[in-house]
Design a protein around this motif. Structure first.
Motif, mmCIF file in Angstrom:
data_model
loop_
_atom_site.group_PDB
_atom_site.id
_atom_site.type_symbol
_atom_site.label_atom_id
_atom_site.label_comp_id
_atom_site.label_asym_id
_atom_site.label_seq_id
_atom_site.Cartn_x
_atom_site.Cartn_y
_atom_site.Cartn_z
ATOM 1 N N MET A 76 -14.127 -25.498 -64.933
ATOM 2 C CA MET A 76 -13.203 -26.543 -65.354
ATOM 3 C C MET A 76 -11.830 -26.394 -64.710
ATOM 4 S SD MET A 76 -14.791 -28.608 -67.423
ATOM 5 C CE MET A 76 -13.523 -29.380 -68.419
ATOM 6 N N SER A 77 -11.496 -25.205 -64.194
ATOM 7 C CA SER A 77 -10.186 -24.986 -63.589
ATOM 8 C C SER A 77 -10.245 -25.054 -62.065
ATOM 9 C CB SER A 77 -9.612 -23.633 -64.027
ATOM 10 O OG SER A 77 -10.466 -22.577 -63.625
ATOM 11 N N ASN A 78 -11.326 -25.588 -61.531
ATOM 12 C CA ASN A 78 -11.473 -25.758 -60.087
ATOM 13 C C ASN A 78 -11.373 -27.238 -59.724
ATOM 14 O OD1 ASN A 78 -11.939 -22.984 -59.598
ATOM 15 N ND2 ASN A 78 -14.084 -23.242 -60.186
ATOM 16 N N GLY A 79 -11.109 -27.499 -58.459
ATOM 17 C CA GLY A 79 -11.123 -28.867 -57.986
ATOM 18 C C GLY A 79 -12.545 -29.398 -57.892
ATOM 19 N N VAL A 80 -12.685 -30.700 -57.690
ATOM 20 C CA VAL A 80 -14.000 -31.325 -57.555
ATOM 21 C C VAL A 80 -14.057 -32.053 -56.220
ATOM 22 C CG1 VAL A 80 -14.300 -31.565 -60.046
ATOM 23 C CG2 VAL A 80 -13.277 -33.444 -58.750
ATOM 24 N N TYR A 81 -15.243 -32.154 -55.671
ATOM 25 C CA TYR A 81 -15.442 -32.839 -54.407
ATOM 26 C C TYR A 81 -15.596 -34.347 -54.644
ATOM 27 C CZ TYR A 81 -16.077 -28.347 -52.092
ATOM 28 O OH TYR A 81 -15.871 -27.086 -51.591
ATOM 29 N N ILE A 82 -14.952 -35.149 -53.785
ATOM 30 C CA ILE A 82 -15.038 -36.599 -53.897
ATOM 31 C C ILE A 82 -15.433 -37.202 -52.548
ATOM 32 C CG2 ILE A 82 -13.370 -36.756 -55.780
ATOM 33 C CD1 ILE A 82 -11.259 -37.607 -53.727
ATOM 34 N N VAL A 83 -15.963 -38.401 -52.594
ATOM 35 C CA VAL A 83 -16.394 -39.124 -51.392
ATOM 36 C C VAL A 83 -15.177 -39.543 -50.570
ATOM 37 C CG1 VAL A 83 -17.460 -41.275 -50.572
ATOM 38 C CG2 VAL A 83 -18.530 -39.958 -52.423
ATOM 39 N N SER A 84 -15.311 -39.472 -49.258
ATOM 40 C CA SER A 84 -14.321 -40.042 -48.355
ATOM 41 C C SER A 84 -15.031 -41.037 -47.443
ATOM 42 C CB SER A 84 -13.658 -38.949 -47.517
ATOM 43 O OG SER A 84 -12.633 -39.498 -46.699
ATOM 44 N N VAL A 85 -14.473 -42.236 -47.304
ATOM 45 C CA VAL A 85 -15.114 -43.282 -46.513
ATOM 46 C C VAL A 85 -14.034 -44.163 -45.910
ATOM 47 C CG1 VAL A 85 -15.347 -44.764 -48.549
ATOM 48 C CG2 VAL A 85 -16.826 -45.155 -46.581
ATOM 49 N N ASP A 86 -14.312 -44.738 -44.751
ATOM 50 C CA ASP A 86 -13.330 -45.593 -44.101
ATOM 51 C C ASP A 86 -13.400 -47.022 -44.632
ATOM 52 O OD1 ASP A 86 -11.309 -45.461 -41.750
ATOM 53 O OD2 ASP A 86 -12.368 -47.349 -41.442
ATOM 54 N N ALA A 87 -12.242 -47.672 -44.652
ATOM 55 C CA ALA A 87 -12.139 -49.035 -45.172
ATOM 56 C C ALA A 87 -13.060 -50.004 -44.436
ATOM 57 C CB ALA A 87 -10.690 -49.505 -45.069
ATOM 58 N N LYS A 88 -13.243 -49.789 -43.140
ATOM 59 C CA LYS A 88 -14.128 -50.670 -42.361
ATOM 60 C C LYS A 88 -15.525 -50.694 -42.950
ATOM 61 C CE LYS A 88 -16.741 -49.322 -39.285
ATOM 62 N NZ LYS A 88 -17.459 -48.661 -38.169
#
Length: 252
Positions: free
Chosen positions: A1-13
Motif C-alpha cells: 500500500m505504500s508503493n507506487g502503482v503502474y499505469i497505462v501510457s498511450v499517445d493521444a493519436k
C-alpha cells in the motif's frame, strides 16, 4: 500500500483514432487479443508509475466509496497495476495514413479490425486502405493504385510522399481535453499535469466517476465560481503538488 502503482501510457493519436476516427470506433483497449488470454490486460502497456502520494492515497479512498469495491488495482508478478488513471502523451499528429502494429499504415477512417492484408496490401472498392511497408511482396500492385503516398522499391512497399496532417498535436490536445475518451469500458476525462509534464507534453486522465470527488479534494476548500477570473497556470501548479512522491512517510 505504500508503493507506487503502474499505469497505462498511450499517445493521444491512438486514443483519438480508436475513439473518434471511424464508424467502428468505440474505445481504446489495453487487453491482449486472442481466445487464450481471456480478456487479460497487457501489463507491458503499463509503463508509467503513479507514485505513492497524497493523490494515490485519496484515489484508493474515493474509488472504494464510488464503486463500493476494493479492487482499485490488480496485481501480477508482484507488481500493482491501476486502470483508473492513464498517462497521455501528445507526440504524434493524425495523418492521411496512420501507423499501427508491425509497420502497417491504415487510411484515416479505418481501424485494424476493418482490414485484411493480402500480400501486405488491403484494397476496398478499388481504394487503397492499408499497406505494410518494409516487408517482402510477391505480386506488387501498380503505382497508380499505390498513389503518391507509397511506392514499390526493391521488393517491398515504402513510404513515398510526405503525408498530409489532418489533426495537429494541438488540435488533438483540445479534442481530448474537451471530450475525453473511452478505454476498456471506462470513460476518462482530463485530470491534471505537473509543470514538468507540461514541458514535455503529457497529462493525466482519470476515470470520470472519480473526478468530481478528487477535484473537490485537491482544491482544498478553494471555491472557483463560473466566469471568475483566475490564474489558471498557478492553480494547475498547486493542484499538481499532490501527486508528488511521499518519501519517508511518518504518519502514526
Amino acid at each position: 500500500m505504500s508503493n507506487g502503482v503502474y499505469i497505462v501510457s498511450v499517445d493521444a493519436k491512438d486514443l483519438f483514432l480508436s475513439n473518434y476516427s471511424s464508424p467502428s470506433s468505440t474505445e481504446y483497449s489495453v487487453k491482449m487479443t486472442g481466445a487464450d488470454y481471456n480478456d487479460q490486460f497487457n501489463t507491458k502497456r503499463f509503463i508509467n508509475t503513479l507514485d505513492y502520494s497524497l493523490d494515490l492515497i485519496k484515489l484508493r479512498e474515493v474509488y472504494e466509496k464510488v464503486y463500493r469495491r476494493m479492487d482499485f488495482t490488480f496485481s501480477k508478478r508482484g507488481k500493482e497495476y491501476c486502470r483508473r488513471v492513464i498517462n497521455v502523451t501528445f507526440k504524434y499528429s493524425v495523418k492521411e495514413f496512420n501507423r499501427f502494429f508491425g509497420n502497417v499504415y491504415i487510411k484515416f477512417g479505418y481501424l485494424p479490425q476493418d482490414i485484411e492484408l493480402v500480400d501486405n496490401i488491403c484494397m476496398k472498392d478499388g481504394e487503397l486502405i492499408a499497406v505494410r511497408v518494409d516487408a517482402p511482396v510477391e505480386n506488387p500492385i501498380s503505382q497508380q493504385d499505390l498513389g503518391d503516398l507509397f511506392e514499390f522499391d526493391n521488393g517491398t512497399y515504402r513510404l513515398g510522399k510526405t503525408m498530409k496532417v489532418l489533426l495537429t498535436v494541438a488540435q488533438l490536445r483540445e479534442r481530448l481535453y474537451q471530450n475525453g475518451f473511452m478505454c476498456d469500458g471506462i470513460t476518462f476525462r482530463r485530470f491534471k499535469r505537473s509543470s514538468g509534464s507540461s514541458r514535455i507534453g503529457k497529462c493525466l486522465f482519470i476515470d470520470e466517476r472519480l473526478y468530481s470527488r478528487m477535484h473537490h479534494w485537491e482544491l482544498c476548500g478553494l471555491k472557483v465560481k463560473e466566469g471568475q477570473e483566475i490564474d489558471l497556470a498557478a492553480l494547475e501548479a498547486y493542484i499538481a503538488l499532490t501527486p508528488s512522491s511521499i518519501i519517508g512517510d511518518r504518519r502514526l
